[in-house]
Write a protein that holds these residues in place. Structure first.
Motif, short mmCIF file in Angstrom:
data_model
loop_
_atom_site.label_atom_id
_atom_site.label_comp_id
_atom_site.label_asym_id
_atom_site.label_seq_id
_atom_site.Cartn_x
_atom_site.Cartn_y
_atom_site.Cartn_z
N GLU A 70 5.34 10.89 10.47
CA GLU A 70 5.47 12.34 10.86
C GLU A 70 3.24 12.04 10.74
O GLU A 70 2.73 12.59 11.93
CB GLU A 70 4.99 13.15 9.90
N TYR A 71 2.90 11.03 10.67
CA TYR A 71 1.58 11.15 10.99
C TYR A 71 1.13 9.46 11.37
O TYR A 71 0.53 8.03 10.83
CB TYR A 71 0.68 10.76 9.31
N PRO A 72 1.19 9.15 12.14
CA PRO A 72 1.27 8.07 13.11
C PRO A 72 0.11 7.39 13.41
O PRO A 72 0.21 5.90 13.75
CB PRO A 72 2.17 8.59 14.83
N ILE A 73 -0.84 7.56 13.28
CA ILE A 73 -2.67 7.44 13.38
C ILE A 73 -3.22 6.54 12.29
O ILE A 73 -3.08 7.36 11.18
CB ILE A 73 -3.40 8.42 14.02
N THR A 74 -3.14 5.23 12.51
CA THR A 74 -3.80 4.95 10.79
C THR A 74 -5.39 5.04 11.52
O THR A 74 -6.12 5.45 12.42
CB THR A 74 -4.39 3.41 11.05
N LEU A 75 -6.45 5.56 9.90
CA LEU A 75 -7.08 6.50 9.52
C LEU A 75 -8.04 5.47 9.32
O LEU A 75 -7.75 4.81 7.79
CB LEU A 75 -7.08 7.92 8.74
N ASN A 107 4.76 2.21 5.76
CA ASN A 107 5.70 3.63 5.06
C ASN A 107 6.18 3.77 6.57
O ASN A 107 5.31 4.68 7.13
CB ASN A 107 4.56 4.65 4.98
N PRO A 108 7.07 2.99 6.94
CA PRO A 108 7.53 3.76 8.55
C PRO A 108 8.28 5.66 8.61
O PRO A 108 7.52 6.13 9.58
CB PRO A 108 8.22 2.65 8.72
N GLU A 109 8.07 5.67 6.99
CA GLU A 109 8.43 7.13 7.51
C GLU A 109 7.61 8.22 7.35
O GLU A 109 7.99 8.91 7.99
CB GLU A 109 9.35 7.15 6.14
N LEU A 110 6.63 7.91 6.76
CA LEU A 110 5.43 8.54 6.77
C LEU A 110 4.68 8.20 7.83
O LEU A 110 4.48 9.41 8.74
CB LEU A 110 4.27 8.08 5.24
N ALA A 111 4.76 7.26 8.67
CA ALA A 111 4.34 6.95 10.29
C ALA A 111 5.06 7.71 10.87
O ALA A 111 4.07 8.32 12.43
CB ALA A 111 3.81 5.99 10.68
N GLY A 140 -7.32 2.91 6.78
CA GLY A 140 -5.97 2.36 6.45
C GLY A 140 -5.23 4.06 6.29
O GLY A 140 -4.13 3.99 6.01
N LEU A 141 -5.29 4.49 6.04
CA LEU A 141 -4.69 5.60 5.76
C LEU A 141 -3.71 6.53 7.16
O LEU A 141 -4.26 5.76 8.35
CB LEU A 141 -5.09 6.99 5.44
N LEU A 142 -3.07 7.43 6.89
CA LEU A 142 -2.24 7.82 8.37
C LEU A 142 -2.85 9.32 8.30
O LEU A 142 -2.35 10.69 7.20
CB LEU A 142 -0.66 7.46 7.63
N CYS A 143 -2.53 9.42 9.44
CA CYS A 143 -2.86 11.02 9.62
C CYS A 143 -2.75 11.51 11.21
O CYS A 143 -1.64 10.66 12.07
CB CYS A 143 -4.73 10.55 9.91
N LYS A 144 -2.41 12.64 11.67
CA LYS A 144 -2.50 12.94 12.82
C LYS A 144 -3.55 13.24 13.75
O LYS A 144 -5.12 13.99 12.96
CB LYS A 144 -1.50 13.60 13.04
N VAL A 145 -3.87 13.32 15.05
CA VAL A 145 -4.87 14.18 15.44
C VAL A 145 -4.21 14.81 16.63
O VAL A 145 -3.16 14.96 17.75
CB VAL A 145 -5.48 12.36 16.16
N TYR A 146 -5.37 15.73 16.68
CA TYR A 146 -4.68 16.94 17.63
C TYR A 146 -5.63 17.47 18.37
O TYR A 146 -6.88 18.40 17.27
CB TYR A 146 -3.72 17.50 17.63
N LYS A 147 -6.07 18.50 19.43
CA LYS A 147 -7.22 19.27 19.80
C LYS A 147 -7.13 20.38 19.09
O LYS A 147 -5.76 21.35 18.93
CB LYS A 147 -7.20 19.75 21.44
N SER A 194 0.88 -1.23 -0.23
CA SER A 194 0.49 -0.32 -0.08
C SER A 194 0.96 0.97 0.31
O SER A 194 2.16 1.05 0.23
CB SER A 194 -0.82 0.02 1.33
N PRO A 195 -0.08 1.72 -0.85
CA PRO A 195 1.25 3.39 -0.87
C PRO A 195 1.08 4.28 0.39
O PRO A 195 1.92 5.02 0.62
CB PRO A 195 0.81 4.65 -1.67
N GLU A 196 0.25 4.56 1.78
CA GLU A 196 0.73 4.62 2.64
C GLU A 196 -0.70 3.95 3.89
O GLU A 196 -1.48 2.98 3.45
CB GLU A 196 -0.91 6.27 3.08
N SER A 197 0.31 2.95 4.55
CA SER A 197 0.25 2.12 5.39
C SER A 197 1.34 2.10 6.67
O SER A 197 2.54 2.61 6.95
CB SER A 197 -0.33 0.78 5.53
N ALA A 198 0.81 2.57 8.43
CA ALA A 198 2.13 2.22 9.54
C ALA A 198 2.51 0.98 8.95
O ALA A 198 3.08 1.34 9.62
CB ALA A 198 0.36 2.26 10.99
#
Lengths: 862, 192, 326
Positions: free
Chosen positions: A604-609, A598-602, A729-736, A591-595
């Motif tokens: 910055e975007y550690p959470i699986t969406l 794609n550890p590099e991308l993960a 299974g996309l990668l994201c980050k979550v913040y308040k 997959s082009p985007e997965s936790a």
């Protein structure tokens, strides 16, 4: 406290239907003076009186003050929300004039249409487009069953989507949550579960359905393909398959066994976050408790790059366990032989070949567009004389059309007719989609409401809802049952049905009355049901007396003429996929985007969406303007595990940003152990129709909490087979969110590709790479091709060009596939099995088999 | 004698809230009035060992209702068949019954004219049953899952009677002595 | 919890009802028992407090009716016989009538009334006083019979309310004793009587405030220690939660302990003028806090459910109100 008296004189009961989702539940509509005054679920229909949240608000929908009641013509700038109410007919003729002009200047293909779900008469849209000459109609179909249907049909001749659960021993609900999406169905599952049916739910969420099941596999979102490959591996290597079926009815077994060796449960475990043993357990349970059944879930078509391989693997699981078309297994209905199917009234033969070739996306996503559909339709017609519907199964690639509007690549799409869809919410990469809607030169929207698409349109057409039109449910005409309901009332105000729109538009653009022989839905529907032979004189009478048609289930239909595939066998190694340049055996693509991948991308975007997932009381982006429903669910909530919330300092109800490479949206946190601590679940559909055009750049808050801002439609994210893009299974980050954040304007900057760091067009769609390269298809003949015959690499056959007869290398004869008559290779005479000699079909003279000499009349009789 | 009760089968409920919406539209309730909320505490437990449950509620139509004797006008009353209801032509909106109900199943709407705020509550669809004898309350009919079962507990052949006598059920706040007449069949959640 | 069904008007009504009841009750006790036989002298001195009591009850009734969902049909309260609230309404009505009769006997400008009512004033005061006691108790009982609410459903509540009502009654009488426009009736003896009553009430209020502190602490702390989960949660709110400031500083401090100290410091301007006002404020605060502590044991998931519902100003609730738009 019912104020309305449904027993008053003059109140008539009509057998109408709810069509707020695909279940098509029966509704009794109490009608007085041309208006519906009350509704309730029909106790004598498939829904047994039941209606869900959506069904119960039908009257709020019918009489909603924000419904579009008149044709609207734009008088201000696009998006300014200034309209003139004009008569329907005037709108139709003005639209037709404009479309004809565009066709004249740029060709019919410059006109595209976007559709919604199954719930419109979209065969009529297809009919219009075919007669108009454009191949570019599309739906969100690629996210919903269509790739699955086509892949399964390529392998086993038809998608085995029907069930016979009463005789089933084990049911797999895979990426499917009937507990929130198909309420009548869930009742059936619960009944069966209570009487002992084993149910395995595969879902990254502890869904409504998972909470009732025996076994639940909480896999990593988007890793379904890895799981299915590993389950298939287990079934093969633990010998859990049906040897007899594999031997007698399948081709490609040996290659499959060899190919699948790589996909062990140990290989899949890190990808799926499951134990190898869990995977084996599930595979064993499914394969040992036959007849067993796998139900299709939307997830299958929302995985992206490797999604098709997963569907392929599951199709093979069904096949090698002997479940295909078996009582209690996965039954394959085939097209209806009783009533007229959609395909038969779409006029596909009227679309010229050169126009078919212009279909946007058909050079990339071949299985669900003309190249693949043509093969499958031809095979089906050769088998049954009927084919799957082209609407849905053979369409332009929606996101590619939006990109074509923005880039002019492969050519400029100038007009878009949007019917029953809110593309900003339902297609991937909302910001890009919104930009395309703003840019397209001429747009018409047919809808109930002022949606973002409607707002940027030149004309908005008022459409009648399910109470104002009759409905017929044929599952796209790819199954053999039918559900019928009648019109409760004639459309109110100047509303019209979508069928009327396409018919009127067809006639206004110069199509003939003969092309549109039916004036109303009732006339078409009567035409559709007539072959069933019921003694009725019109459609309403059928509804009043019979209402539905369910032929008795027939099993093992492949026993008659084999499977509906080129080889007449279940093709474990699919020749159709191979011909289209796809792996013939299920092959994993990272997959082009997965936790995991794609550890590099993960970093910055550690959470699986995981996005999508239906939730009550809404359906897709519908009903957000129904106050009774919004009152129960006023704000968007995403789900987050308490552990993750704790780590991020998020409390119940906090507004938070969810951000991917493409953009960010805000929703409120619902803290519960619904999903893994590494995952957040963001529901789809959210827009805020009550806001109006407060932000002209992104009206109705359409980007604020819209999950599709986060998804990706870049070509390398799409499944090369079916074209479905990636929602899981996309990668994201979550913040308040801060106080200030809540006042921010919505970010409308877009880019092609969506993952580009800067806004704007960085890559033309024609240059974009797919997730994997096509595999060149150039098979050589395995036999010597006799002189005068031509090798057809698509059909893997030598063909006589003049006649189209194919050569059978085993016997050395020519065969007419349509009639199965054998012809002599040398003389061209046909074999006459009654007399055991050859016959010249032109002269009727008989010839000897060996000598090829004419048999003189009379000699043969002695 | 008829004694109407409801059994709610939590093994079947999926928390879709159809009953809630159905009730609101069938009875044409003001926006802020909800007779039968479907409650849940969300998914509980430590991932992935979790469970979840829904609790559809409505007026408990108690055998010993708290809300009837406290009514100063006699608007809040109970039928022979156990149905507790409010005659809005007698109610003056003092809300003592609203405060008396231990289940929070009564309310006045704040989205109606200020001087027309009478107490509203579930009536087991009293008018519907009177108009069309044999019909169930609308929330019962509308439930796709058939998680709500309505009937006469005095009739030994009724479905509710059979269920209550043959399956373990529980009732809410029984310790208060109200003798509530909504019987729940428990679903323990999680995987059996 | 969905929301507070009863709000300020009810708190004010409970306070005013108790206050009026307390004044009438004390006036009757003083007149009939403590200073028995001196009705002629004390009568005019008590006319002021009694008039205040009448105003309190009338105003309280206004708030009560205002709080109704359908105020125009408030008379429906008299249509059935059994409910507690109906008894309250009846007592309020009787009390107000007899209070009015009592006060009318002292209205200086209408000798007709004076002549007519003067002979019955002891009887009128008696009825009003007994009704006053009833009302004081009733304000507490009304809440304590609502057993859905853990913080209300305790026998301590009527006792607390009665004590507080009597105490505020004391304070109000102290402030209004002898204040009466018609000096016709007010003789020197009346003033002396008033001073005597004042002295008695001074002592009485010390006792009452002591008792009230005791009951209040016992009630709240016993809820905190051994109440149901709901009561505990409510008590915690009083002792250390959101209401702690109001409770400790407002009610216990300014409402009870400080006036107590002032009372104990002997008769002074502070004890005559400030302390009673503080006691009155404390009484009102007590009713507010109690009415707001209407915690009901939530059903599982109830709070989560109602927390998700929209506020009444949510935009979608007020959208599309202009009728057909398109």
């Amino acid at each position: 406290m019912t104020e309305v008296d449904i027993h008053a004189p003059g109140v008539e009961v009509r057998k109408s239907a709810c069509y707020f989702c695909h279940q098509n539940c029966g509704v009794l509509a109490y009608v007085k003076d041309g208006d519906v005054i009350k509704i309730e679920g029909d106790p004598e229909y498939t829904n047994a009186g039941g209606l869900c949240c959506r069904g119960n608000i039908a009257l709020k929908h019918l009489h909603h003050p924000a419904r579009i009641n008149h044709a609207l013509k734009r008088v201000g700038e696009k998006g300014e929300n200034k309209w003139e109410k004009i008569p329907w007919d005037q709108a139709i003729s003005e639209i037709a004039e404009r479309l004809n002009k565009i066709r004249e200047e740029s060709g019919a293909e410059a006109v595209a249409t976007a559709g919604g779900t199954l719930r419109t008469e979209d065969w009529s849209r297809r009919r219009f487009m075919n007669l108009f000459g454009s191949p570019n109609s599309f739906h969100n179909a690629l996210l919903c069953w269509i790739p699955t249907f086509m892949i399964e049909t390529a392998i086993s001749g038809w998608s085995p989507f029907e069930t016979d659960l009463a005789s089933s021993k084990c049911l797999v609900l895979w990426g499917m949550n009937p507990g929130a999406s198909s309420m009548p169905g869930m009742k059936g599952y619960t009944d069966l579960m209570m009487s002992g049916l084993k149910i395995i739910v595969i879902d990254p969420r502890y869904s409504e359905t998972a909470s009732k099941a025996d076994i639940w596999l909480p896999l990593r979102p988007g890793s379904d393909t890895a799981l299915s490959l590993a389950m298939l591996n287990t079934i093969i290597y633990e010998g859990l398959y049906d040897q007899e079926f594999v031997q007698n009815w399948c081709v490609g077994w040996d290659e499959l066994v060899e190919h699948m060796a790589q996909y062990t449960p140990e290989w899949a475990a890190p990808l799926t976050w499951l134990d190898p043993e869990q995977i084996r357990e599930a595979a064993r349970m499914y394969a040992k408790n036959t007849p067993s059944n796998i139900q299709w879930g939307c997830t299958w078509d929302q995985i992206g790059a490797n999604g098709g391989a997963g569907t392929q693997a599951r199709a093979l699981m069904r096949a090698i366990t002997g479940n295909l078309d078996r009582p209690g297994g996965d039954t394959m209905p085939g097209p209806s032989f009783g009533y007229v199917t959609d395909e038969e009234i779409e006029a596909n033969d009227r679309l010229p070949e050169e126009q078919k070739a212009k279909q946007i996306g058909s050079n990339k996503y071949k299985l669900t567009s003309w190249p693949g559909y043509q093969i499958i339709a031809d095979t089906a017609k050769a088998t049954w004389g009927k084919a799957p519907t082209a609407e849905w199964m053979c369409e332009a690639h929606g996101p590619s059309v939006f990109k074509a509007i923005l880039t002019g690549d492969p050519y400029q799409v100038r007009a878009l007719i949007v019917s029953a869809t809110n593309p900003v919410n339902s297609y991937g990469d909302s910001k890009m989609t919104l930009a395309a809607l703003k840019k397209v030169e001429f747009m018409v929207t047919c809808d109930y409401w002022m949606t973002p698409a409607a707002l940027y349109s030149d004309y908005v057409m008022p459409i009648a809802n399910a109470l104002e039109r009759p409905t017929i449910h044929t599952n796209y005409g790819v199954t053999d049952s039918i559900l019928c309901s009648e019109r409760a009332i004639q459309p109110l105000y100047d509303r019209h049905t979508d069928f009327t729109f396409w018919r009127d538009l067809g006639l206004a653009t110069g199509q003939s009355e003969e092309d549109w022989p039916w004036k109303t839905e009732e006339e078409v529907f009567y035409y559709i049901i007539s072959p069933l032979g019921y003694p009725v004189e019109n459609y309403d009478q059928f509804v009043e007396t019979y209402r539905m048609y369910f032929p008795p289930q027939r099993f093992y239909k492949y026993g008659d003429a084999g499977f509906c595939t080129p080889s007449r066998r279940c093709e474990l190694k699919s020749s159709i996929l191979e011909r289209l340049g796809y792996p013939a055996l299920p092959t994993y693509t990272p997959s082009p985007e997965s936790a995991v991948e794609n550890p590099e991308l993960a970093k910055e975007y550690p959470i699986t969406l995981t996005t999508g997932g239906g939730f009550m009381p809404f359906h897709h982006s519908e009903q957000f303007n129904i106050k009774s429903l919004r009152y129960l669910y006023p704000d968007p909530y995403f789900t987050i595990n308490p552990k993750l919330a704790d780590k991020l300092g998020i409390e119940q109800g906090d507004w938070c940003w969810i951000e991917t490479q493409r953009g960010r949206i805000r929703q409120r946190a619902d803290i519960e152990s619904l999903c893994d601590p590494r995952v957040v679940f963001v529901p789809r559909g959210w827009w805020f129709p009550e806001r109006g055009v407060d932000d002209p750049e992104a009206p109705f808050g359409c980007l604020e909490s819209n999950t599709n801002v986060l998804t990706c439609v870049d070509d390398n994210y799409c499944d090369p087979l079916g074209g479905s893009w990636m929602n899981r299974g996309l990668l994201c980050k979550v913040y308040k969110c801060t106080e200030l954040d809540m006042k921010l304007r919505q970010d409308t900057s877009w880019s092609i590709p969506g993952n580009a760091k800067e806004p704007g067009i960085h890559e033309m769609p024609s240059d974009a790479k797919l997730a994997f390269d096509p595999i060149p298809y150039d098979p050589k003949p395995t036999f010597e091709v006799p002189d005068g015959l031509v090798w057809d690499k698509n059909r893997l056959k030598a063909v006589q060009p003049e006649t189209g007869f194919v050569y059978d290398p085993d016997s050395g004869w020519l065969i007419d596939e349509a009639t199965s008559v054998y012809y002599d290779l040398v003389t061209g005479y046909a074999y006459d099995p009654t007399q055991g000699n050859l016959v010249d079909v032109n002269t009727g003279k008989h010839y000897d088999m060996e000598t090829r000499q004419e048999i003189v009349s009379g000699e043969g009789e002695e | 004698m008829t004694r109407n009760v409801m059994v709610i089968d939590l093994r079947r409920c999926v928390g879709c809230q159809s009953c809630t919406v159905a009730c609101r539209t069938w009875n044409d309730l003001p926006m802020d009035i909800i007779y039968n909320p479907v409650l849940t505490e969300g998914v509980q437990g430590d991932w992935p060992n979790v469970h979840r449950n829904w609790l559809p509620t409505l007026c408990m139509h108690c055998e010993n209702p708290e809300c009837v004797p406290c009514c100063p006008t006699g608007a809040s009353q109970q039928d022979e068949d156990g149905t507790v209801w409010v005659d809005h032509t007698k109610c003056m909106g003092c809300k003592v019954c609203v405060n008396a109900c231990p289940y929070g199943m009564r309310d006045v709407s704040h989205m109606v004219p200020r001087f027309d705020q009478y107490v509203r509550k579930c009536t087991f669809c009293r008018d519907r049953r009177q108009n069309e004898p044999g019909k169930d309350p609308y929330c019962v009919q509308t439930c796709h899952q058939k998680a709500r079962i309505f009937g006469d507990i005095e009739d030994p052949n009724s479905e509710v009677s059979k269920l209550i006598n043959s399956v373990e059920t529980f009732r809410l706040f029984e310790e208060l002595g109200t003798n509530p007449q909504i019987y729940y069949i428990p679903f323990l959640g999680g995987h059996r | 919890m969905k929301r507070h069904y009863w709000t300020s008007p009810i708190a004010i009504y409970l306070f005013l009802g108790g206050l009026g009841g307390g004044i009438m009750f004390l006036a009757w006790i003083m007149s009939a028992f403590v200073f028995a036989g001196q009705a002629d002298v004390l009568g005019p001195a008590l006319a002021g407090p009694m008039f205040i009591a009448l105003l309190c009850l009338a105003l309280g009734c206004f708030f009560l009716v205002f709080e109704l969902g359908q105020p125009p049909v408030f008379w429906r309260v008299f249509t059935t016989a059994t409910a507690i609230i109906k008894w309250g309404a009846t007592m309020l009505s009787i009390a107000m009538f007899f209070n009015l009769f009592y006060v009318l006997a002292y209205v200086p400008w209408f000798p007709v009334f004076e002549n007519f009512f003067m002979p019955f004033r002891a009887f009128n005061l008696g009825v009003a006083g007994i009704m006053g006691l009833g009302i004081m108790i009733y304000t507490g009982v009304m809440l304590s019979t609502l057993k859905a609410h853990s913080f209300w459903a305790t026998p301590a509540l009527p006792i607390l309310f009665t004590t507080s009502a009597t105490s505020t009654g004391c304070a109000a009488i102290s402030l209004s004793l002898g204040v009466w426009p018609g000096s016709v009736h007010m003789t020197m003896a009346s003033y002396l009587g008033a001073v005597a009553i004042h002295e008695v009430l001074h002592v009485v209020d010390i006792v009452l405030v002591f008792v009230e502190i005791g009951i209040l602490l016992i009630m709240v702390l016993s809820f905190l220690g051994s109440g149901t989960r709901t009561a505990k949660r409510a008590a915690k709110r009083w002792v250390s939660g959101a209401y702690a400031g109001w409770f400790w500083i407002g009610m216990i401090g300014f409402g009870l302990v400080i006036p107590l100290c002032m009372y104990l410091s002997g008769v002074s301007a502070m004890s005559n003028g400030v302390a009673p006002v503080l006691v009155l404020c404390g009484g009102l605060l007590l009713r507010y806090l109690c009415v707001w502590t209407d915690d009901r044991q939530p059903l599982p998931g109830e709070e989560r459910y109602y927390n998700k519902l929209p506020k009444s100003d949510a935009q979608f609730l007020h959208a599309w109100e202009d009728g057909d738009l398109y």
